[in-house]
Design a protein around this motif. Structure first.
Motif, short mmCIF file in Angstrom:
data_model
loop_
_atom_site.label_atom_id
_atom_site.label_comp_id
_atom_site.label_asym_id
_atom_site.label_seq_id
_atom_site.Cartn_x
_atom_site.Cartn_y
_atom_site.Cartn_z
N UNK A 272 0.84 -1.19 0.00
CA UNK A 272 0.00 0.00 0.00
C UNK A 272 0.87 1.24 0.00
N UNK A 273 0.56 2.20 -0.89
CA UNK A 273 1.47 3.33 -1.04
C UNK A 273 1.55 4.25 0.17
N UNK A 274 0.57 4.22 1.03
CA UNK A 274 0.56 5.23 2.11
C UNK A 274 0.90 4.66 3.49
N UNK A 275 1.31 3.42 3.55
CA UNK A 275 1.57 2.79 4.85
C UNK A 275 0.39 2.99 5.78
N UNK A 276 -0.78 2.79 5.23
CA UNK A 276 -2.02 3.04 5.94
C UNK A 276 -2.31 1.88 6.90
N UNK A 277 -2.87 2.21 8.06
CA UNK A 277 -3.30 1.16 8.99
C UNK A 277 -4.78 0.85 8.75
N UNK A 278 -5.13 -0.42 8.92
CA UNK A 278 -6.49 -0.89 8.66
C UNK A 278 -7.06 -1.50 9.93
N UNK A 279 -7.61 -0.68 10.81
CA UNK A 279 -8.08 -1.20 12.09
C UNK A 279 -9.38 -1.99 11.97
N UNK A 280 -9.60 -2.88 12.90
CA UNK A 280 -10.89 -3.55 13.00
C UNK A 280 -11.90 -2.60 13.65
N UNK A 281 -13.18 -2.98 13.59
CA UNK A 281 -14.21 -2.16 14.27
C UNK A 281 -13.91 -2.06 15.75
N UNK A 282 -13.45 -3.18 16.33
CA UNK A 282 -13.15 -3.19 17.77
C UNK A 282 -12.06 -2.16 18.08
N UNK A 283 -11.05 -2.11 17.20
CA UNK A 283 -9.95 -1.15 17.42
C UNK A 283 -10.44 0.29 17.25
N UNK A 284 -11.34 0.50 16.29
CA UNK A 284 -11.90 1.85 16.11
C UNK A 284 -12.71 2.23 17.35
N UNK A 285 -13.53 1.30 17.83
CA UNK A 285 -14.32 1.58 19.03
C UNK A 285 -13.42 1.86 20.23
N UNK A 286 -12.34 1.10 20.33
CA UNK A 286 -11.39 1.34 21.43
C UNK A 286 -10.78 2.74 21.31
N UNK A 287 -10.45 3.12 20.08
CA UNK A 287 -9.88 4.47 19.89
C UNK A 287 -10.89 5.55 20.27
N UNK A 288 -12.18 5.29 19.93
CA UNK A 288 -13.21 6.28 20.25
C UNK A 288 -13.39 6.43 21.75
N UNK A 289 -13.21 5.34 22.50
CA UNK A 289 -13.29 5.35 23.96
C UNK A 289 -14.61 5.99 24.43
N UNK A 290 -15.73 5.53 23.88
CA UNK A 290 -17.04 6.11 24.20
C UNK A 290 -17.49 5.68 25.59
N UNK A 291 -18.18 6.57 26.30
CA UNK A 291 -18.79 6.20 27.57
C UNK A 291 -19.99 5.31 27.24
N UNK A 292 -19.99 4.03 27.65
CA UNK A 292 -21.00 3.09 27.17
C UNK A 292 -22.44 3.57 27.37
N UNK A 293 -22.76 4.12 28.52
CA UNK A 293 -24.14 4.52 28.78
C UNK A 293 -24.58 5.71 27.94
N UNK A 294 -23.63 6.43 27.40
CA UNK A 294 -23.97 7.65 26.68
C UNK A 294 -24.17 7.41 25.18
N UNK A 295 -23.84 6.20 24.72
CA UNK A 295 -23.87 5.93 23.28
C UNK A 295 -24.54 4.60 22.99
N UNK A 296 -25.15 4.55 21.83
CA UNK A 296 -25.72 3.29 21.36
C UNK A 296 -25.06 2.94 20.01
N UNK A 297 -24.54 1.73 19.91
CA UNK A 297 -23.98 1.29 18.63
C UNK A 297 -25.15 0.83 17.76
N UNK A 298 -25.44 1.59 16.72
CA UNK A 298 -26.58 1.25 15.84
C UNK A 298 -26.14 0.34 14.71
#
Ligand SMILES: C[S@@+](CC[C@H](N)C(=O)[O-])C[C@H]1O[C@@H](n2cnc3c(N)ncnc32)[C@H](O)[C@@H]1O
Length: 223
Positions: free
Chosen positions: A166-192
């Motif tokens: 890949x030309x940009x050395x791009x990282x391809x995270x899983x959904x779990x990794x994206x959710x971990x990065x977001x670090x959402x407060x569970x009670x405040x958010x709903x995963x639709x």
């Protein structure tokens, strides 16, 4: 992402560009149009039923998503690091007759982020690279969602089919990794929606290819 109109540009990890801003500006200046001008599939599908209000398009590139939203009645803020992309986006918005509905703002998301809160915050293909850790940007994107509003994060799950380097050395995270990065407060958010979507695409060489994207749609609860 909105597929390439032309071949790809330089490699930020080997380019002489001193900064991410220089790299992305050069990326856009190298051709008249980089992306197709079509809105991203996941945005069209997921925003079609939302009531138009305020939207933020994070890493908006040449503005196809922002303009699509504006045409549907949203008041949009489109932000990107590359002034060259924003200038082109503004031209396309003028051609589409939605200049008064889109506010283009240049931000290096590692340094600053648009102020305000938005009913829809859309982040399409803002991938971590050698130049960019996306953690702060994704958390700022979540913080910018108004109560009852939606955060839509779409990233490629893997390189384009047939791409060995890949030309940009791009990282391809899983959904779990994206959710971990977001670090959402569970009670405040709903995963639709937490979806892995495979779709037909066009590779860098223009050949038909398959792309797999991770689509996360989360809604901030009102209370
Ligand atoms: C792969 S493109 C996606 C563009 C658009 N969202 C689309 O789907 O067509 C990634 C975009 O992120 C922008 N970008 C990269 N690093 C950035 C940063 N640090 N701050 C703001 N934007 C950045 C680039 O300029 C580029 O337009």
């Amino acid at each position: 992402m909105t597929e390439h109109a032309h071949g790809h540009a330089a490699d930020p990890t080997t380019d002489d560009a001193a900064t991410a801003e220089e790299f992305w500006d050069e990326f856009y200046r190298k051709s008249d149009r980089v992306w197709s001008g079509n809105p991203n599939f996941a945005l069209v599908r997921e925003a079609a039923d939302l009531t138009p209000a305020t939207a933020l398009d994070v890493g908006c590139g040449e503005g196809a998503d922002s303009i699509w939203l504006a045409r549907r009645g949203w008041r949009v803020t489109g932000t990107d690091i590359a002034q060259a992309a924003l200038d082109r986006a503004a031209e396309h918005a003028a051609a589409a007759g939605v200049t008064d509905r889109v506010d283009w703002q240049r931000h290096d998301l590692t340094v600053s982020f648009p102020t305000g809160s938005f009913d829809l915050v859309s982040v399409h293909f803002l991938h971590a690279t050698a130049h960019l850790s996306t953690i702060a940007a994704l958390r700022s994107a979540a913080a910018a969602v108004a109560p009852g509003g939606v955060l839509l994060v779409v990233q490629h799950a893997a390189p384009a089919e047939g791409t060995h380097h890949h030309p940009y050395h791009v990282q391809f995270p899983t959904s779990r990794e994206i959710l971990d990065e977001l670090d959402l407060v569970p009670d405040a958010w709903e995963v639709e929606l937490d979806e892995v979507l495979e779709r037909a695409s066009t590779g860098h060489d223009g050949e038909a290819a398959t792309r797999t994207d991770n689509i996360l749609k989360v809604r901030r609860r009102t209370a």
